[in-house]
Design a protein around this motif. Structure first.
Motif, PDB file in Angstrom:
ATOM      1  N   GLN A  44       0.828  -1.204   0.000  1.00 51.52           N
ATOM      2  CA  GLN A  44       0.000   0.000   0.000  1.00 51.52           C
ATOM      3  C   GLN A  44       0.863   1.256   0.000  1.00 51.52           C
TER       4      GLN A  44
ATOM      5  N   ARG B  82       3.909   1.565  -1.197  1.00 46.18           N
ATOM      6  CA  ARG B  82       4.536   1.713  -2.507  1.00 46.18           C
ATOM      7  C   ARG B  82       3.523   2.184  -3.553  1.00 46.18           C
ATOM      8  N   THR B  83       2.285   1.722  -3.431  1.00 48.26           N
ATOM      9  CA  THR B  83       1.240   2.177  -4.352  1.00 48.26           C
ATOM     10  C   THR B  83       0.987   3.671  -4.184  1.00 48.26           C
ATOM     11  N   ASN B  84       0.932   4.117  -2.926  1.00 50.70           N
ATOM     12  CA  ASN B  84       0.735   5.547  -2.662  1.00 50.70           C
ATOM     13  C   ASN B  84       1.904   6.366  -3.192  1.00 50.70           C
TER      14      ASN B  84
ATOM     15  N   THR C  94       3.897   5.562  -5.712  1.00 50.68           N
ATOM     16  CA  THR C  94       3.797   5.582  -7.173  1.00 50.68           C
ATOM     17  C   THR C  94       2.771   6.608  -7.633  1.00 50.68           C
ATOM     18  N   ARG C  95       1.648   6.680  -6.914  1.00 51.43           N
ATOM     19  CA  ARG C  95       0.592   7.623  -7.284  1.00 51.43           C
ATOM     20  C   ARG C  95       1.071   9.070  -7.158  1.00 51.43           C
TER      21      ARG C  95
ATOM     22  N   GLU D   7       5.903   3.954 -12.069  1.00 50.02           N
ATOM     23  CA  GLU D   7       6.166   2.648 -11.455  1.00 50.02           C
ATOM     24  C   GLU D   7       7.648   2.301 -11.511  1.00 50.02           C
TER      25      GLU D   7
END
Length: 230
Positions: A37, A39-41, A43-44, A85
């Motif tokens: 989560q 890493r996703t944030n 990337t965003r 990414e």
């Protein structure tokens, strides 16, 4: 003689033993989900920074100077999802593949730099600066050209005001100090020729005498003086 427990003297059964407290155990699945989560944030936010105003204003030209035509209309924001990414993956790898404080701090610095530095954004989006090179840059390299000029001006001004002792005109690099303006600790310092003489020295003692050290933050150019007691 060893005293018998009360329950034995009264002819009662022994009390039940308390269950041993369970040691806290790590939950690998939960930690893995939290890392994913995070890493996703990250990337965003990198993608948002890459799509900042003027991020897509660089234009590809061929060797003859003719503007290259692509599938997107002029002014359309390019899809930078894959690039974001790749940058996050390079950043994560650069910091030991661990979502620790260094990774988080580097991500914040990188996002802030991409938002304010249009030239850097353009180079990243065009591929002139690849993700591995980007995440290896320090705060000085991520700064805008205007900030770098200000750094150079402040450094020259500081060198004109002080007497350099021993370490040469460029000063001495150090991580001993933290900048109050940007929080960075990549600094250099030079010793000034001024000394603040304490009242005690007036009466024949050198206790309380100080020399001044001029410290310059290499990240934002902020400069301050530090008194050193002798």
């Amino acid at each position: 003689m060893k005293k018998r427990p009360l329950w034995e003297e009264l002819g009662l059964p022994p009390p039940a033993k308390k269950p041993a407290a369970k040691a806290a155990t790590a939950n690998p699945e939960r930690e893995e989900a939290a890392t994913a989560q995070l890493r996703t944030n990250c990337t965003r936010t990198i993608k948002t920074a890459l799509c900042s105003e003027t991020a897509h204003q660089t234009q590809d030209t061929d060797a003859a100077g003719v503007e290259a035509t692509g599938g997107e209309d002029e002014g359309d924001t390019p899809d930078v999802t894959g690039l974001a990414e790749d940058i996050e993956a390079a950043l994560f790898h650069h910091h030991g593949s661990k979502p620790g404080p260094e990774y988080k701090a580097a991500a914040r610095l990188l996002v802030a730099s991409l938002k304010r530095n249009a030239d850097l954004r353009g180079q990243v989006v065009s591929g002139a600066v690849d993700p591995a090179a980007l995440v290896a840059m320090d705060s000085r390299q991520l700064a805008t050209s205007q900030q770098q000029q200000e750094f150079a001006h402040l450094k020259d001004k500081a060198l004109q005001r002080v007497t350099v002792v021993g370490s040469g005109a460029s000063g001495t690099l150090t991580t001993e100090y933290a900048c109050k303006k940007c929080g960075g600790n990549n600094c250099n310092y030079i010793e000034s020729g001024r000394r603040d003489i304490g009242k005690s020295e007036t009466w024949g003692s050198k206790e309380g005498a100080t020399t001044n050290r001029v410290v310059t933050c290499l990240g934002c150019g902020h400069r301050w003086e530090v008194g050193l007691f002798e």
